[in-house]
Motif scaffolding. Structure first.
Motif, short mmCIF file in Angstrom:
data_model
loop_
_atom_site.label_atom_id
_atom_site.label_comp_id
_atom_site.label_asym_id
_atom_site.label_seq_id
_atom_site.Cartn_x
_atom_site.Cartn_y
_atom_site.Cartn_z
N ALA A 1 0.82 -1.21 0.00
CA ALA A 1 0.00 0.00 0.00
C ALA A 1 0.86 1.26 0.00
O ALA A 1 0.45 2.30 -0.51
CB ALA A 1 -0.94 0.00 1.21
N ASN A 2 2.07 1.16 0.56
CA ASN A 2 3.00 2.29 0.57
C ASN A 2 3.86 2.34 -0.68
O ASN A 2 4.81 3.12 -0.75
CB ASN A 2 3.89 2.23 1.82
N GLY A 3 3.53 1.51 -1.67
CA GLY A 3 4.24 1.54 -2.93
C GLY A 3 5.54 0.76 -2.97
O GLY A 3 6.29 0.86 -3.94
N GLN A 4 5.80 -0.02 -1.93
CA GLN A 4 7.03 -0.82 -1.90
C GLN A 4 6.78 -2.20 -2.49
O GLN A 4 5.77 -2.84 -2.18
CB GLN A 4 7.50 -1.04 -0.46
N SER A 5 7.71 -2.66 -3.29
CA SER A 5 7.68 -4.06 -3.71
C SER A 5 8.12 -4.90 -2.51
O SER A 5 8.90 -4.44 -1.67
CB SER A 5 8.61 -4.29 -4.90
N VAL A 6 7.57 -6.11 -2.41
CA VAL A 6 7.83 -6.97 -1.26
C VAL A 6 8.40 -8.30 -1.76
O VAL A 6 7.89 -8.88 -2.72
CB VAL A 6 6.54 -7.21 -0.45
N PHE A 7 9.43 -8.75 -1.04
CA PHE A 7 10.11 -10.01 -1.35
C PHE A 7 9.93 -10.93 -0.15
O PHE A 7 10.39 -10.62 0.95
CB PHE A 7 11.58 -9.74 -1.65
N VAL A 8 9.22 -12.05 -0.35
CA VAL A 8 8.81 -12.92 0.75
C VAL A 8 9.67 -14.17 0.79
O VAL A 8 9.70 -14.96 -0.15
CB VAL A 8 7.32 -13.31 0.62
N ASP A 9 10.34 -14.37 1.90
CA ASP A 9 11.18 -15.52 2.20
C ASP A 9 10.45 -16.33 3.26
O ASP A 9 10.44 -15.94 4.42
CB ASP A 9 12.53 -15.02 2.71
N ALA A 10 9.78 -17.33 2.97
CA ALA A 10 9.81 -18.19 1.82
C ALA A 10 8.41 -18.71 1.55
O ALA A 10 7.58 -18.83 2.45
CB ALA A 10 10.74 -19.37 2.06
N ILE A 11 8.20 -19.06 0.29
CA ILE A 11 6.97 -19.73 -0.14
C ILE A 11 7.34 -21.19 -0.36
O ILE A 11 8.13 -21.51 -1.24
CB ILE A 11 6.43 -19.09 -1.43
N LEU A 12 6.79 -22.07 0.47
CA LEU A 12 7.23 -23.47 0.46
C LEU A 12 6.15 -24.46 0.07
O LEU A 12 6.41 -25.67 0.05
CB LEU A 12 7.81 -23.84 1.83
N SER A 13 4.94 -23.98 -0.22
CA SER A 13 3.88 -24.91 -0.58
C SER A 13 2.91 -24.26 -1.55
O SER A 13 2.83 -23.02 -1.62
CB SER A 13 3.11 -25.34 0.68
N PRO A 14 2.15 -25.07 -2.27
CA PRO A 14 1.12 -24.50 -3.15
C PRO A 14 0.10 -23.64 -2.39
O PRO A 14 -0.36 -22.63 -2.91
CB PRO A 14 0.47 -25.74 -3.77
N ASP A 15 -0.23 -24.03 -1.16
CA ASP A 15 -1.16 -23.22 -0.35
C ASP A 15 -0.60 -21.82 -0.10
O ASP A 15 -1.32 -20.82 -0.19
CB ASP A 15 -1.44 -23.89 1.00
N GLU A 16 0.69 -21.74 0.22
CA GLU A 16 1.31 -20.44 0.45
C GLU A 16 1.37 -19.61 -0.83
O GLU A 16 1.14 -18.41 -0.80
CB GLU A 16 2.70 -20.61 1.06
N TRP A 17 1.67 -20.26 -1.95
CA TRP A 17 1.71 -19.54 -3.23
C TRP A 17 0.32 -18.98 -3.56
O TRP A 17 0.18 -17.83 -3.96
CB TRP A 17 2.24 -20.44 -4.33
N PHE A 18 -0.73 -19.77 -3.40
CA PHE A 18 -2.09 -19.32 -3.66
C PHE A 18 -2.43 -18.12 -2.77
O PHE A 18 -2.98 -17.11 -3.24
CB PHE A 18 -3.09 -20.46 -3.45
N GLU A 19 -2.10 -18.23 -1.50
CA GLU A 19 -2.36 -17.14 -0.55
C GLU A 19 -1.63 -15.86 -0.98
O GLU A 19 -2.19 -14.76 -0.94
CB GLU A 19 -1.92 -17.55 0.85
N LEU A 20 -0.38 -16.00 -1.38
CA LEU A 20 0.40 -14.85 -1.81
C LEU A 20 -0.23 -14.20 -3.05
O LEU A 20 -0.36 -12.97 -3.11
CB LEU A 20 1.85 -15.25 -2.10
N GLU A 21 -0.62 -15.02 -4.01
CA GLU A 21 -1.26 -14.48 -5.22
C GLU A 21 -2.54 -13.72 -4.88
O GLU A 21 -2.85 -12.70 -5.51
CB GLU A 21 -1.59 -15.61 -6.20
N MET A 22 -3.30 -14.18 -3.91
CA MET A 22 -4.55 -13.52 -3.55
C MET A 22 -4.31 -12.18 -2.85
O MET A 22 -5.18 -11.32 -2.84
CB MET A 22 -5.40 -14.43 -2.63
N MET A 23 -3.14 -11.99 -2.28
CA MET A 23 -2.83 -10.72 -1.61
C MET A 23 -2.63 -9.59 -2.60
O MET A 23 -2.87 -8.43 -2.28
CB MET A 23 -1.56 -10.86 -0.77
N HIS A 24 -2.14 -9.92 -3.79
CA HIS A 24 -1.76 -8.89 -4.75
C HIS A 24 -1.89 -9.49 -6.14
O HIS A 24 -0.95 -10.06 -6.67
CB HIS A 24 -0.31 -8.46 -4.47
N LYS A 25 -3.06 -9.39 -6.71
CA LYS A 25 -3.38 -10.14 -7.93
C LYS A 25 -2.59 -9.71 -9.16
O LYS A 25 -2.45 -10.46 -10.11
CB LYS A 25 -4.87 -10.06 -8.20
N VAL A 26 -2.05 -8.50 -9.15
CA VAL A 26 -1.26 -8.02 -10.29
C VAL A 26 0.19 -7.88 -9.84
O VAL A 26 0.46 -7.25 -8.81
CB VAL A 26 -1.78 -6.65 -10.77
#
Length: 191
Positions: free
Chosen positions: A85-110
């Protein structure tokens, strides 16, 4: 240049260089690094447990069992969304499962991408046994790999990856690979 901040999940087995890549990406872009594993360390402390590999494993699996496969990541949701929301790109350590990847995608669809860090077992073992903070034994690494491959299905993320970086060389090579990745996805850079 891109239209807004990106959300990049970094995946890979232990010792592949996820934390190093996350830190480098944040430094190269002016973005924010978010360490999901801190949730486990904070929970261990809150429970008054000794910080051991076994307690980390148990707490990590317990949170995922109680809160779902993306439970660890959900606990970092507000931090991630606030940075975006503050315009910063975010780098997430770590995505280790399909569930986590799906959750991450839902946070920021673009602008959500998945980067997989890869290294062979011997390279990863050498890195982790030499680490000053929270070192791994070879047996610890074998057990962690088994958990990430069987329970979390980390290999199922391969099909969703934007890029895979084989991280077996020097740090300057990794930095060049990461800079190229950022350039190719047109990450907006902070002034």
């Amino acid at each position: 240049m891109g239209a807004g901040p990106l959300l990049i999940g970094i995946s890979g087995l232990s010792g592949a260089g996820k934390s190093t890549a996350t830190t480098m990406l944040a430094a190269l872009s002016g973005g924010k690094s978010v360490y999901v594993g801190q949730v486990v360390l904070d929970e261990i402390k809150a429970l008054g447990l000794e910080q051991t590999r076994e307690n980390e494993r148990r707490v990590r699996l317990d949170i995922r069992e109680r809160e779902g496969g993306a439970g660890l990541l959900r606990r970092k949701r507000n931090e991630i969304l606030s940075a975006l929301a503050n315009g910063q790109s975010v780098f997430v350590d770590a995505i280790l499962s399909p569930d986590e990847w799906f959750e991450l995608e839902m946070m920021h669809k673009v602008g959500t991408r998945l980067l997989i860090m890869d290294a062979d077992f011997e390279t990863r073992a050498a890195r982790l046994t030499a680490r000053n903070t929270r070192p791994f034994s070879r047996d610890d690494l074998i057990r962690r790999d088994d958990t990430e491959q069987a329970a979390l299905r980390i290999e199922d993320l391969d099909k969703d990856a934007s890029i895979r970086i084989e991280n077996i060389g020097p740090l300057d090579h990794l930095e060049r690979c990461l800079a190229s990745f950022l350039h190719n996805i047109e990450l907006p850079r902070l002034a």
